[in-house]
Design a protein around this motif. Structure first.
Motif, PDB file in Angstrom:
ATOM      1  N   ASP A   1     -33.485 -23.010 -23.585  1.00 52.57           N
ATOM      2  CA  ASP A   1     -33.742 -21.575 -23.676  1.00 52.57           C
ATOM      3  C   ASP A   1     -33.709 -20.916 -22.294  1.00 52.57           C
ATOM      4  OD1 ASP A   1     -33.983 -21.864 -26.412  1.00 52.57           O
ATOM      5  OD2 ASP A   1     -36.148 -21.854 -26.402  1.00 52.57           O
ATOM      6  N   GLU A   2     -34.157 -21.663 -21.285  1.00 55.22           N
ATOM      7  CA  GLU A   2     -34.170 -21.099 -19.939  1.00 55.22           C
ATOM      8  C   GLU A   2     -32.753 -20.809 -19.443  1.00 55.22           C
ATOM      9  OE1 GLU A   2     -35.869 -22.178 -15.520  1.00 55.22           O
ATOM     10  OE2 GLU A   2     -36.843 -23.050 -17.265  1.00 55.22           O
ATOM     11  N   LEU A   3     -31.816 -21.701 -19.730  1.00 53.79           N
ATOM     12  CA  LEU A   3     -30.426 -21.471 -19.340  1.00 53.79           C
ATOM     13  C   LEU A   3     -29.904 -20.196 -19.989  1.00 53.79           C
ATOM     14  CD1 LEU A   3     -27.708 -22.275 -18.065  1.00 53.79           C
ATOM     15  CD2 LEU A   3     -27.301 -23.694 -20.095  1.00 53.79           C
ATOM     16  N   GLY A   4     -30.169 -20.011 -21.250  1.00 55.03           N
ATOM     17  CA  GLY A   4     -29.726 -18.808 -21.945  1.00 55.03           C
ATOM     18  C   GLY A   4     -30.323 -17.548 -21.368  1.00 55.03           C
ATOM     19  N   ARG A   5     -31.588 -17.596 -21.025  1.00 54.33           N
ATOM     20  CA  ARG A   5     -32.235 -16.416 -20.419  1.00 54.33           C
ATOM     21  C   ARG A   5     -31.645 -16.122 -19.048  1.00 54.33           C
ATOM     22  NH1 ARG A   5     -36.756 -18.782 -22.905  1.00 54.33           N
ATOM     23  NH2 ARG A   5     -37.386 -19.750 -20.937  1.00 54.33           N
ATOM     24  N   ALA A   6     -31.334 -17.164 -18.292  1.00 56.00           N
ATOM     25  CA  ALA A   6     -30.713 -16.971 -16.979  1.00 56.00           C
ATOM     26  C   ALA A   6     -29.331 -16.326 -17.132  1.00 56.00           C
ATOM     27  CB  ALA A   6     -30.610 -18.297 -16.241  1.00 56.00           C
ATOM     28  N   ILE A   7     -28.565 -16.796 -18.106  1.00 51.35           N
ATOM     29  CA  ILE A   7     -27.241 -16.207 -18.359  1.00 51.35           C
ATOM     30  C   ILE A   7     -27.376 -14.760 -18.808  1.00 51.35           C
ATOM     31  CG2 ILE A   7     -25.237 -16.316 -19.899  1.00 51.35           C
ATOM     32  CD1 ILE A   7     -25.494 -19.407 -19.669  1.00 51.35           C
ATOM     33  N   LEU A   8     -28.345 -14.482 -19.675  1.00 51.74           N
ATOM     34  CA  LEU A   8     -28.574 -13.107 -20.111  1.00 51.74           C
ATOM     35  C   LEU A   8     -28.911 -12.216 -18.920  1.00 51.74           C
ATOM     36  CD1 LEU A   8     -28.794 -11.109 -22.467  1.00 51.74           C
ATOM     37  CD2 LEU A   8     -31.181 -11.821 -22.734  1.00 51.74           C
ATOM     38  N   ASN A   9     -29.729 -12.699 -18.011  1.00 53.83           N
ATOM     39  CA  ASN A   9     -30.053 -11.930 -16.809  1.00 53.83           C
ATOM     40  C   ASN A   9     -28.821 -11.711 -15.942  1.00 53.83           C
ATOM     41  OD1 ASN A   9     -32.767 -11.595 -17.439  1.00 53.83           O
ATOM     42  ND2 ASN A   9     -33.375 -13.466 -16.393  1.00 53.83           N
ATOM     43  N   LEU A  10     -27.969 -12.722 -15.827  1.00 51.10           N
ATOM     44  CA  LEU A  10     -26.734 -12.564 -15.051  1.00 51.10           C
ATOM     45  C   LEU A  10     -25.825 -11.504 -15.667  1.00 51.10           C
ATOM     46  CD1 LEU A  10     -25.867 -16.255 -14.147  1.00 51.10           C
ATOM     47  CD2 LEU A  10     -26.424 -14.412 -12.547  1.00 51.10           C
ATOM     48  N   CYS A  11     -25.854 -11.401 -16.972  1.00 55.43           N
ATOM     49  CA  CYS A  11     -25.041 -10.386 -17.653  1.00 55.43           C
ATOM     50  C   CYS A  11     -25.382  -8.980 -17.175  1.00 55.43           C
ATOM     51  CB  CYS A  11     -25.248 -10.459 -19.167  1.00 55.43           C
ATOM     52  SG  CYS A  11     -24.545 -11.911 -19.954  1.00 55.43           S
ATOM     53  N   ASN A  12     -26.604  -8.784 -16.750  1.00 53.87           N
ATOM     54  CA  ASN A  12     -27.040  -7.463 -16.291  1.00 53.87           C
ATOM     55  C   ASN A  12     -26.590  -7.146 -14.878  1.00 53.87           C
ATOM     56  OD1 ASN A  12     -28.468  -6.757 -18.670  1.00 53.87           O
ATOM     57  ND2 ASN A  12     -30.140  -8.082 -18.029  1.00 53.87           N
ATOM     58  N   VAL A  13     -26.259  -8.162 -14.089  1.00 54.18           N
ATOM     59  CA  VAL A  13     -25.943  -7.903 -12.677  1.00 54.18           C
ATOM     60  C   VAL A  13     -24.518  -8.265 -12.277  1.00 54.18           C
ATOM     61  CG1 VAL A  13     -28.347  -8.070 -11.919  1.00 54.18           C
ATOM     62  CG2 VAL A  13     -26.932 -10.116 -11.937  1.00 54.18           C
ATOM     63  N   VAL A  14     -23.847  -9.081 -13.074  1.00 54.16           N
ATOM     64  CA  VAL A  14     -22.479  -9.482 -12.744  1.00 54.16           C
ATOM     65  C   VAL A  14     -21.504  -8.557 -13.454  1.00 54.16           C
ATOM     66  CG1 VAL A  14     -20.763 -11.332 -12.928  1.00 54.16           C
ATOM     67  CG2 VAL A  14     -23.144 -11.895 -12.404  1.00 54.16           C
ATOM     68  N   PRO A  15     -20.681  -7.835 -12.682  1.00 51.62           N
ATOM     69  CA  PRO A  15     -19.702  -6.964 -13.333  1.00 51.62           C
ATOM     70  C   PRO A  15     -18.602  -7.791 -13.994  1.00 51.62           C
ATOM     71  CG  PRO A  15     -19.379  -6.940 -10.966  1.00 51.62           C
ATOM     72  CD  PRO A  15     -20.598  -7.781 -11.238  1.00 51.62           C
ATOM     73  N   LYS A  16     -18.007  -7.201 -14.983  1.00 52.69           N
ATOM     74  CA  LYS A  16     -16.917  -7.823 -15.738  1.00 52.69           C
ATOM     75  C   LYS A  16     -17.372  -9.107 -16.383  1.00 52.69           C
ATOM     76  CE  LYS A  16     -13.359  -5.312 -13.418  1.00 52.69           C
ATOM     77  NZ  LYS A  16     -11.958  -5.214 -13.233  1.00 52.69           N
ATOM     78  N   GLY A  17     -16.802 -10.230 -16.049  1.00 54.60           N
ATOM     79  CA  GLY A  17     -17.143 -11.472 -16.728  1.00 54.60           C
ATOM     80  C   GLY A  17     -17.456 -12.596 -15.765  1.00 54.60           C
ATOM     81  N   PHE A  18     -17.916 -13.695 -16.308  1.00 61.38           N
ATOM     82  CA  PHE A  18     -18.131 -14.897 -15.516  1.00 61.38           C
ATOM     83  C   PHE A  18     -18.008 -16.101 -16.423  1.00 61.38           C
ATOM     84  CE2 PHE A  18     -22.290 -13.322 -16.768  1.00 61.38           C
ATOM     85  CZ  PHE A  18     -22.951 -14.440 -17.255  1.00 61.38           C
ATOM     86  N   VAL A  19     -17.854 -17.258 -15.821  1.00 59.79           N
ATOM     87  CA  VAL A  19     -17.623 -18.484 -16.572  1.00 59.79           C
ATOM     88  C   VAL A  19     -18.810 -19.414 -16.378  1.00 59.79           C
ATOM     89  CG1 VAL A  19     -16.097 -20.483 -16.835  1.00 59.79           C
ATOM     90  CG2 VAL A  19     -15.131 -18.248 -16.263  1.00 59.79           C
ATOM     91  N   VAL A  20     -19.238 -20.030 -17.460  1.00 61.69           N
ATOM     92  CA  VAL A  20     -20.316 -21.015 -17.425  1.00 61.69           C
ATOM     93  C   VAL A  20     -19.729 -22.355 -17.857  1.00 61.69           C
ATOM     94  CG1 VAL A  20     -22.548 -21.687 -18.407  1.00 61.69           C
ATOM     95  CG2 VAL A  20     -22.047 -19.270 -17.957  1.00 61.69           C
TER      96      VAL A  20
END
Length: 77
Positions: A1-20
């Motif tokens: 769950d922590e990984l998902g929350r970290a990715i969700l937080n990154l969604c708010n600050v990283v423009p466009k897209g990113f790869v995990v």
């Protein structure tokens, strides 16, 4: 769950897209199943499009092209 929350937080600050990258298809499947059950995948999907790597190696290039095309057309996510 922590990984998902970290990715969700990154969604708010990283423009466009990113790869995990995840270490295996089995783990990726477990993560997606968990995120679906908790609603986290839906939350991430509201911020960014989610693309999964196909298991068939011949389909990877097309999947990456779709991701790249979408990321280049999106201003902020």
């Amino acid at each position: 769950d922590e990984l998902g929350r970290a990715i969700l937080n990154l969604c708010n600050v990283v423009p466009k897209g990113f790869v995990v990258f995840l270490p295996s298809y089995k783990y990726e499947s477990q993560v997606f199943q968990r995120w679906r059950s908790t609603g986290l995948l839906s939350q991430i999907g509201k911020k960014k499009s989610v693309h999964r790597e196909p298991k068939n190696s011949r389909d990877v290039e097309a999947a990456l092209a779709r991701y790249s095309d979408e990321a280049s057309r999106t201003k902020s996510g």
